[in-house]
Design a protein around this motif. Sequence first.
Motif, mmCIF file in Angstrom:
data_model
loop_
_atom_site.group_PDB
_atom_site.id
_atom_site.type_symbol
_atom_site.label_atom_id
_atom_site.label_comp_id
_atom_site.label_asym_id
_atom_site.label_seq_id
_atom_site.Cartn_x
_atom_site.Cartn_y
_atom_site.Cartn_z
ATOM 1 N N VAL A 185 10.694 15.530 9.021
ATOM 2 C CA VAL A 185 12.039 15.341 9.591
ATOM 3 C C VAL A 185 11.980 14.354 10.743
ATOM 4 C CG1 VAL A 185 13.887 16.499 10.887
ATOM 5 C CG2 VAL A 185 12.913 17.588 8.852
ATOM 6 N N PHE A 186 10.978 14.441 11.568
ATOM 7 C CA PHE A 186 10.825 13.526 12.696
ATOM 8 C C PHE A 186 10.631 12.087 12.226
ATOM 9 C CE2 PHE A 186 8.107 11.434 15.884
ATOM 10 C CZ PHE A 186 8.981 11.481 16.968
ATOM 11 N N LEU A 187 9.804 11.896 11.207
ATOM 12 C CA LEU A 187 9.566 10.548 10.688
ATOM 13 C C LEU A 187 10.805 9.968 10.009
ATOM 14 C CD1 LEU A 187 5.942 10.939 9.252
ATOM 15 C CD2 LEU A 187 6.653 9.678 11.296
ATOM 16 N N VAL A 188 11.502 10.786 9.233
ATOM 17 C CA VAL A 188 12.701 10.318 8.541
ATOM 18 C C VAL A 188 13.798 9.997 9.553
ATOM 19 C CG1 VAL A 188 14.545 11.008 6.948
ATOM 20 C CG2 VAL A 188 12.164 11.482 6.378
ATOM 21 N N LYS A 243 19.582 5.046 10.492
ATOM 22 C CA LYS A 243 20.414 4.348 11.471
ATOM 23 C C LYS A 243 21.860 4.818 11.324
ATOM 24 C CE LYS A 243 17.181 1.535 12.902
ATOM 25 N NZ LYS A 243 16.632 1.555 14.206
ATOM 26 N N ALA A 244 22.495 5.055 12.417
ATOM 27 C CA ALA A 244 23.909 5.439 12.402
ATOM 28 C C ALA A 244 24.774 4.195 12.284
ATOM 29 C CB ALA A 244 24.249 6.198 13.676
#
Length: 83
Positions: free
Chosen positions: A9-12, A17-18
């Motif tokens: 989850v941290f890597l993804v 990008k928002a």
Amino acid sequence: MQKILVLAVFLVSGFVKAESDPCESTQYPVKWESELVHPESYELPAIFYKTNYSKVILPVSKAIDFVKNNMANHKAYLKDAKA
């Protein structure tokens, strides 16, 4: 297993990008609107009575005048109270 999921989850999240910055948003949903007005002024002291859907605020001087003008005189104690 939990460490792997947290790492994934941290890597993804680093690659996602928002489309817009939420801090730059100027359009917010309106939840409630109210008209601003000055509060009504009342002569003090006053009698305040509130029920479910109504409220009455009556200055004490008006209540005394009403009682004096509408009080019956047929009993001695009422006549004394009115005086």
